[in-house]
Design an enzyme around this catalytic site. Structure first.
Site, PDB file in Angstrom:
ATOM      1  NE  ARG A   1      41.934  21.518 -64.726  1.00 31.03           N
ATOM      2  CZ  ARG A   1      41.503  22.616 -64.360  1.00 31.03           C
ATOM      3  NH1 ARG A   1      42.515  23.314 -63.736  1.00 31.03           N
ATOM      4  NH2 ARG A   1      40.264  22.719 -63.667  1.00 31.03           N
TER       5      ARG A   1
ATOM      6  CB  CYS B   1      44.702  35.246 -62.630  1.00 30.52           C
ATOM      7  SG  CYS B   1      45.987  35.136 -61.263  1.00 30.52           S
TER       8      CYS B   1
HETATM    9  N1  SAH Z   1      48.395  26.351 -62.544  1.00 28.65           N
HETATM   10  C1  SAH Z   1      47.772  26.192 -61.233  1.00 28.65           C
HETATM   11  C2  SAH Z   1      47.357  27.426 -60.518  1.00 28.65           C
HETATM   12  C3  SAH Z   1      48.591  28.525 -60.259  1.00 28.65           C
HETATM   13  S1  SAH Z   1      48.336  29.688 -58.874  1.00 28.65           S
HETATM   14  C4  SAH Z   1      46.705  25.330 -61.389  1.00 28.65           C
HETATM   15  O1  SAH Z   1      46.174  25.701 -62.504  1.00 28.65           O
HETATM   16  O2  SAH Z   1      46.133  24.633 -60.497  1.00 28.65           O
HETATM   17  C5  SAH Z   1      49.983  30.098 -58.696  1.00 28.65           C
HETATM   18  C6  SAH Z   1      50.811  29.054 -58.016  1.00 28.65           C
HETATM   19  O3  SAH Z   1      52.068  29.644 -58.163  1.00 28.65           O
HETATM   20  C7  SAH Z   1      50.608  28.933 -56.393  1.00 28.65           C
HETATM   21  O4  SAH Z   1      50.170  27.641 -56.222  1.00 28.65           O
HETATM   22  C8  SAH Z   1      51.675  29.464 -55.602  1.00 28.65           C
HETATM   23  O5  SAH Z   1      51.838  28.622 -54.571  1.00 28.65           O
HETATM   24  C9  SAH Z   1      52.762  29.408 -56.699  1.00 28.65           C
HETATM   25  N2  SAH Z   1      53.934  30.173 -56.480  1.00 28.65           N
HETATM   26  C10 SAH Z   1      53.923  31.675 -56.121  1.00 28.65           C
HETATM   27  N3  SAH Z   1      54.999  31.998 -56.214  1.00 28.65           N
HETATM   28  C11 SAH Z   1      55.813  31.065 -56.952  1.00 28.65           C
HETATM   29  C12 SAH Z   1      57.200  30.954 -57.278  1.00 28.65           C
HETATM   30  N4  SAH Z   1      57.942  32.213 -57.069  1.00 28.65           N
HETATM   31  N5  SAH Z   1      57.593  29.954 -58.073  1.00 28.65           N
HETATM   32  C13 SAH Z   1      56.869  28.741 -57.908  1.00 28.65           C
HETATM   33  N6  SAH Z   1      55.569  28.961 -57.459  1.00 28.65           N
HETATM   34  C14 SAH Z   1      54.984  29.840 -56.965  1.00 28.65           C
END
Ligand code: SAH
Length: 389
Positions: A210, A332
């Site tokens: 971030r 991850c």
């Molecule tokens: N970038 C975020 C963490 C992401 S974790 C941060 O820094 O806080 C991955 C996220 O992808 C989760 O919130 C999950 O709900 C979402 N997700 C999973 N499959 C998805 C899809 N097909 N399209 C959009 N979002 C999705």
């Protein structure tokens, strides 16, 4: 104390202090230890090698806590817990935020236990029955070491179900928190759902990324795909982004993203969408594209499929890009490490017919320490890419 005896020749990983004893390495169990009980581990020749928590039903049959002949008493974990908290307090890399991972399992010598702090609220997340059973004693130590007003128990139910334990959520101390909790991280404000949010409520492991986004965002149009509650989008706006678009499939996460981004008015747009589908149609005219999908390879067997999915995402982010576009992409999963992730990016650039540079490699910040004894603890690989031509 009940004792596990290893198969001949299966003592190597213990002698290297690896904290997991796999079920296949065990020849026999002397006595009938309870789930979570403290047990001793001996080599086939009878040498005392380690002590740990017994987790029948799990492939990781014992979480080893101490190696060699040193005995391990009940209560021996308290000083480790207190030390983990003290290390965070003294760590200059963790300045400027009231949201920190206080205990990172194996990385702090406490396999099976994660504790995150969100302002005055702790979220305690045991993933083994050994830690769950000792949670009251651990909580007393945590309370004294942190002075936090509230602590919630949110066990890792999926891992615990594997050892036959059905663990519920509970209040460890304090009054039930107002949720969401507001945290302040280096000039950014987030609302965190500590009761129902993903993991313990927020992706603390992306804090350094971030900060990087703040530094990169000025004047840029930013796509935050897989945004959860908009962690990166808020950072981009803090850094002066012209416009951010958030893509997220979870309605509840998107609700919090909207609250977190309310300050930005029309500069932020939150869309409930399947980010894979949106990217398939092309990544538009964004100057910074952030790809942070959920773990696509939870098991080793998933790696080929995950690699194709990561490559596909990257391909779409690179293909139609104007030169200069930045792509910040993450994997991850321990099974997709930095080397493999770099190869996947290379394949995507080749197929997209683009020249691409790596500007930065990223991992988790210092409140997520990884013990050299436990390489599996390294699960986050990030790449900052630039499309050159
Ligand atoms: N970038 C975020 C963490 C992401 S974790 C941060 O820094 O806080 C991955 C996220 O992808 C989760 O919130 C999950 O709900 C979402 N997700 C999973 N499959 C998805 C899809 N097909 N399209 C959009 N979002 C999705």
């Amino acid at each position: 104390m009940k004792t596990l005896v290893l198969q001949p020749g299966r003592d190597r990983s213990l002698r290297r202090r690896h904290p997991w004893l796999l079920s296949g390495a065990i020849a026999r169990v002397e006595g009938v230890p309870e789930t979570g009980e403290l047990v001793a581990v001996r080599s086939a020749e009878g040498e005392l090698l380690a002590h740990g928590h017994y987790e029948p039903g799990s492939q990781l049959r014992v979480r080893l806590l101490v190696f060699g002949k040193e005995p391990l008493e009940e209560g021996a974990l308290a000083p480790r817990l207190a030390a983990a908290v003290t290390r965070r307090r003294a760590d200059p890399l963790l300045a400027g935020t009231d949201a920190v991972r206080l205990v990172n399992a194996e990385g702090d010598g406490l396999p099976g236990l994660v504790v995150d702090r969100y302002a005055d609220v702790l979220v305690v997340r045991p993933s083994t029955s050994g830690m769950l059973q000792r949670i009251e004693a651990l909580a007393a130590t945590l309370r004294e070491a942190t002075g936090a007003a509230v602590a919630l128990l949110r066990p890792d139910a999926v891992s615990l179900r594997r050892v036959g334990v059905d663990a519920g959520e509970a209040l460890l101390w304090g009054a039930p928190p107002e949720t969401p909790v507001t945290i302040a991280e280096r000039g950014r404000c987030y609302r965190v759902d500590v009761q129902r949010g993903q993991k313990t409520g927020f992706y603390l492991d992306q804090r350094d990324a971030r900060d990087l986004v703040v530094a990169l965002a000025a004047g840029r149009r930013v796509l935050d795909a897989f945004a959860y509650t908009g962690g990166f989008a808020v950072a981009a706006l803090q850094g002066g982004a012209a416009h951010v678009v958030v893509l997220e499939s979870s309605q509840s996460a998107l609700g919090l993203a909207r609250e977190n981004l309310a300050f930005a008015g029309e500069r932020a747009e939150c869309i409930e969408a399947d980010a894979f589908e949106v990217l398939h149609a092309g990544a538009g005219d964004f100057d910074l594209v952030i790809l942070d999908p959920p773990p696509l390879a939870r098991r080793k067997a998933d790696v080929p499929r995950a690699a194709r999915a990561y490559k596909d995402l990257l391909l779409h982010a690179l293909a139609g890009a104007a030169p200069g576009r930045l792509v910040l992409a993450f994997a991850c999963s321990h099974h997709v490490g930095p080397d493999l992730f770099g190869k996947i990016a290379f394949g995507a650039a080749l197929d997209a017919g683009r020249r691409v540079s790596v500007l930065r490699e990223l991992g988790a910040p210092s409140d997520h320490p990884v013990s050299l004894d436990h390489p599996e603890g390294r699960y986050l690989s990030g790449l900052l890419l630039r499309v050159d031509g």
